[in-house]
Design an enzyme around this catalytic site. Sequence first.
Site, PDB file in Angstrom:
ATOM      1  N   LYS A   9       0.834  -1.201   0.000  1.00  0.00           N
ATOM      2  CA  LYS A   9       0.000   0.000   0.000  1.00  0.00           C
ATOM      3  C   LYS A   9       0.877   1.263   0.000  1.00  0.00           C
ATOM      4  O   LYS A   9       2.103   1.170   0.204  1.00  0.00           O
ATOM      5  CB  LYS A   9      -0.932  -0.054   1.221  1.00  0.00           C
ATOM      6  CG  LYS A   9      -1.935  -1.228   1.156  1.00  0.00           C
ATOM      7  CD  LYS A   9      -2.801  -1.289   2.406  1.00  0.00           C
ATOM      8  CE  LYS A   9      -3.834  -2.399   2.326  1.00  0.00           C
ATOM      9  NZ  LYS A   9      -4.682  -2.469   3.551  1.00  0.00           N
ATOM     10  N   TYR A  49     -12.237  -2.633  -3.274  1.00  0.00           N
ATOM     11  CA  TYR A  49     -12.788  -2.710  -1.912  1.00  0.00           C
ATOM     12  C   TYR A  49     -14.322  -2.702  -1.905  1.00  0.00           C
ATOM     13  O   TYR A  49     -14.927  -2.249  -0.940  1.00  0.00           O
ATOM     14  CB  TYR A  49     -12.226  -1.569  -1.064  1.00  0.00           C
ATOM     15  CG  TYR A  49     -10.833  -1.831  -0.522  1.00  0.00           C
ATOM     16  CD1 TYR A  49     -10.549  -2.993   0.200  1.00  0.00           C
ATOM     17  CD2 TYR A  49      -9.805  -0.905  -0.692  1.00  0.00           C
ATOM     18  CE1 TYR A  49      -9.271  -3.228   0.723  1.00  0.00           C
ATOM     19  CE2 TYR A  49      -8.525  -1.135  -0.172  1.00  0.00           C
ATOM     20  CZ  TYR A  49      -8.278  -2.303   0.539  1.00  0.00           C
ATOM     21  OH  TYR A  49      -7.013  -2.537   1.066  1.00  0.00           O
ATOM     22  N   ARG A  85      -1.888 -14.665   3.450  1.00  0.00           N
ATOM     23  CA  ARG A  85      -2.685 -14.011   4.505  1.00  0.00           C
ATOM     24  C   ARG A  85      -2.027 -14.249   5.864  1.00  0.00           C
ATOM     25  O   ARG A  85      -1.974 -13.348   6.701  1.00  0.00           O
ATOM     26  CB  ARG A  85      -4.123 -14.550   4.521  1.00  0.00           C
ATOM     27  CG  ARG A  85      -4.956 -14.136   3.326  1.00  0.00           C
ATOM     28  CD  ARG A  85      -5.522 -12.744   3.407  1.00  0.00           C
ATOM     29  NE  ARG A  85      -6.540 -12.579   4.409  1.00  0.00           N
ATOM     30  CZ  ARG A  85      -7.249 -11.459   4.570  1.00  0.00           C
ATOM     31  NH1 ARG A  85      -7.036 -10.416   3.764  1.00  0.00           N
ATOM     32  NH2 ARG A  85      -8.150 -11.364   5.500  1.00  0.00           N
ATOM     33  N   THR A  91      -5.479  -7.812  10.476  1.00  0.00           N
ATOM     34  CA  THR A  91      -5.774  -6.464   9.966  1.00  0.00           C
ATOM     35  C   THR A  91      -5.316  -5.382  10.948  1.00  0.00           C
ATOM     36  O   THR A  91      -4.740  -4.370  10.552  1.00  0.00           O
ATOM     37  CB  THR A  91      -7.298  -6.328   9.735  1.00  0.00           C
ATOM     38  OG1 THR A  91      -7.743  -7.446   8.971  1.00  0.00           O
ATOM     39  CG2 THR A  91      -7.648  -5.042   9.020  1.00  0.00           C
ATOM     40  N   ASN A 112      -1.840  -0.228   7.247  1.00  0.00           N
ATOM     41  CA  ASN A 112      -1.326  -1.566   7.562  1.00  0.00           C
ATOM     42  C   ASN A 112      -0.532  -2.213   6.432  1.00  0.00           C
ATOM     43  O   ASN A 112      -0.464  -3.430   6.313  1.00  0.00           O
ATOM     44  CB  ASN A 112      -2.444  -2.460   8.097  1.00  0.00           C
ATOM     45  CG  ASN A 112      -3.572  -2.646   7.096  1.00  0.00           C
ATOM     46  OD1 ASN A 112      -3.465  -2.226   5.953  1.00  0.00           O
ATOM     47  ND2 ASN A 112      -4.639  -3.293   7.529  1.00  0.00           N
ATOM     48  N   HIS A 115      -1.943  -5.349   1.228  1.00  0.00           N
ATOM     49  CA  HIS A 115      -3.211  -6.043   0.991  1.00  0.00           C
ATOM     50  C   HIS A 115      -2.925  -7.444   0.488  1.00  0.00           C
ATOM     51  O   HIS A 115      -1.990  -7.647  -0.293  1.00  0.00           O
ATOM     52  CB  HIS A 115      -4.031  -5.306  -0.084  1.00  0.00           C
ATOM     53  CG  HIS A 115      -5.105  -6.185  -0.655  1.00  0.00           C
ATOM     54  ND1 HIS A 115      -6.292  -6.401  -0.003  1.00  0.00           N
ATOM     55  CD2 HIS A 115      -5.130  -6.959  -1.761  1.00  0.00           C
ATOM     56  CE1 HIS A 115      -7.015  -7.259  -0.714  1.00  0.00           C
ATOM     57  NE2 HIS A 115      -6.332  -7.609  -1.789  1.00  0.00           N
ATOM     58  N   GLU A 126      -9.590  -9.332  -8.197  1.00  0.00           N
ATOM     59  CA  GLU A 126      -8.628  -8.270  -7.905  1.00  0.00           C
ATOM     60  C   GLU A 126      -7.508  -8.223  -8.954  1.00  0.00           C
ATOM     61  O   GLU A 126      -7.059  -7.148  -9.339  1.00  0.00           O
ATOM     62  CB  GLU A 126      -8.053  -8.480  -6.499  1.00  0.00           C
ATOM     63  CG  GLU A 126      -9.115  -8.247  -5.423  1.00  0.00           C
ATOM     64  CD  GLU A 126      -8.703  -8.732  -4.031  1.00  0.00           C
ATOM     65  OE1 GLU A 126      -7.557  -9.186  -3.853  1.00  0.00           O
ATOM     66  OE2 GLU A 126      -9.553  -8.649  -3.123  1.00  0.00           O
TER      67      GLU A 126
HETATM   68  P1  RTP Z   1      -6.870  -5.762   3.069  1.00  0.00           P
HETATM   69  O1  RTP Z   1      -8.174  -6.100   2.376  1.00  0.00           O
HETATM   70  O2  RTP Z   1      -6.438  -4.348   2.825  1.00  0.00           O
HETATM   71  O3  RTP Z   1      -5.831  -6.779   2.758  1.00  0.00           O
HETATM   72  O4  RTP Z   1      -7.076  -5.877   4.651  1.00  0.00           O
HETATM   73  P2  RTP Z   1      -7.815  -7.035   5.443  1.00  0.00           P
HETATM   74  O5  RTP Z   1      -8.337  -8.076   4.505  1.00  0.00           O
HETATM   75  O6  RTP Z   1      -6.897  -7.476   6.518  1.00  0.00           O
HETATM   76  O7  RTP Z   1      -9.020  -6.250   6.111  1.00  0.00           O
HETATM   77  P3  RTP Z   1     -10.449  -5.895   5.498  1.00  0.00           P
HETATM   78  O8  RTP Z   1     -11.468  -6.300   6.492  1.00  0.00           O
HETATM   79  O9  RTP Z   1     -10.584  -6.382   4.103  1.00  0.00           O
HETATM   80  O10 RTP Z   1     -10.408  -4.294   5.494  1.00  0.00           O
HETATM   81  C1  RTP Z   1      -9.761  -3.587   4.450  1.00  0.00           C
HETATM   82  C2  RTP Z   1      -8.989  -2.455   5.047  1.00  0.00           C
HETATM   83  O11 RTP Z   1      -9.902  -1.496   5.588  1.00  0.00           O
HETATM   84  C3  RTP Z   1      -9.360  -0.918   6.769  1.00  0.00           C
HETATM   85  N1  RTP Z   1     -10.296  -1.150   7.853  1.00  0.00           N
HETATM   86  N2  RTP Z   1     -10.648  -0.218   8.691  1.00  0.00           N
HETATM   87  N3  RTP Z   1     -13.016  -0.692  11.421  1.00  0.00           N
HETATM   88  C4  RTP Z   1     -12.168  -0.035  10.641  1.00  0.00           C
HETATM   89  O12 RTP Z   1     -11.899   1.129  10.806  1.00  0.00           O
HETATM   90  C5  RTP Z   1     -11.525  -0.765   9.548  1.00  0.00           C
HETATM   91  N4  RTP Z   1     -11.716  -2.037   9.232  1.00  0.00           N
HETATM   92  C6  RTP Z   1     -10.940  -2.281   8.159  1.00  0.00           C
HETATM   93  C7  RTP Z   1      -8.029  -1.581   7.031  1.00  0.00           C
HETATM   94  O13 RTP Z   1      -7.008  -0.714   6.564  1.00  0.00           O
HETATM   95  C8  RTP Z   1      -8.082  -2.856   6.211  1.00  0.00           C
HETATM   96  O14 RTP Z   1      -6.802  -3.273   5.792  1.00  0.00           O
HETATM   97 MG    MG Z   2      -9.523  -7.617   2.839  1.00  0.00          MG
END
Ligand code: RTP
Ligand code: MG
Length: 148
Positions: A9, A49, A85, A91, A112, A115, A126
């Site tokens: 990112k 997203y 993952r 996350t 973070n 992705h 994607e």
């Molecule tokens: P990514 O898709 O970016 O790989 O991250 P992830 O699967 O670990 O998490 P995901 O649930 O898909 O969320 C995407 C990104 O959104 C931000 N986020 N903020 N409650 C919140 O404020 C919140 N929840 C998620 C995070 O930056 C996350 O990586």
């Molecule tokens: Mg995700």
Amino acid sequence: MEKTFLMVKPDGVQRGLIGEIVTRFEKKGLKLLAGKIMVVTEEQAKTHYIEHESKPFFGSLISYITSGPVFAMVWEGKDSVALTRSMIGATKPTDAAPGTIRGDYAVEMSRNLIHGSDSVESAEREIANMFKADELVSYEQATAKWLY
Ligand code: RTP
Ligand code: MG
């Protein structure tokens, strides 16, 4: 073999962590099929997203991911979605185990670093959103016979 979409990112690019992150997946034994530095468009970000469209953080997530260049990649290997993952970590950086990328380098959930696709279906969607089919290179991985 399973493909996954990974993306350093904008914070990871600016912090000079592309090489460190790529090295981890290379050493694991995954095969790099494509990689490029690019600026994600608003449209690509919203498609990427889409599952979070109705969430309160959607707007800030889109601004963040389009705020500067990212390093987009396609990796291939056995169970590559689950493997990457687990190497990326949770996350929320406070939940991410030391030894994972987020556990070692991230502080904020909204910054973070990387992705990773969460399923084979997401990976296909994607990859198609960020790469043209001819940007993926097909070749034999010399180490494959020692990995599998
Ligand atoms: P990514 O898709 O970016 O790989 O991250 P992830 O699967 O670990 O998490 P995901 O649930 O898909 O969320 C995407 C990104 O959104 C931000 N986020 N903020 N409650 C919140 O404020 C919140 N929840 C998620 C995070 O930056 C996350 O990586
Ligand atoms: Mg995700």
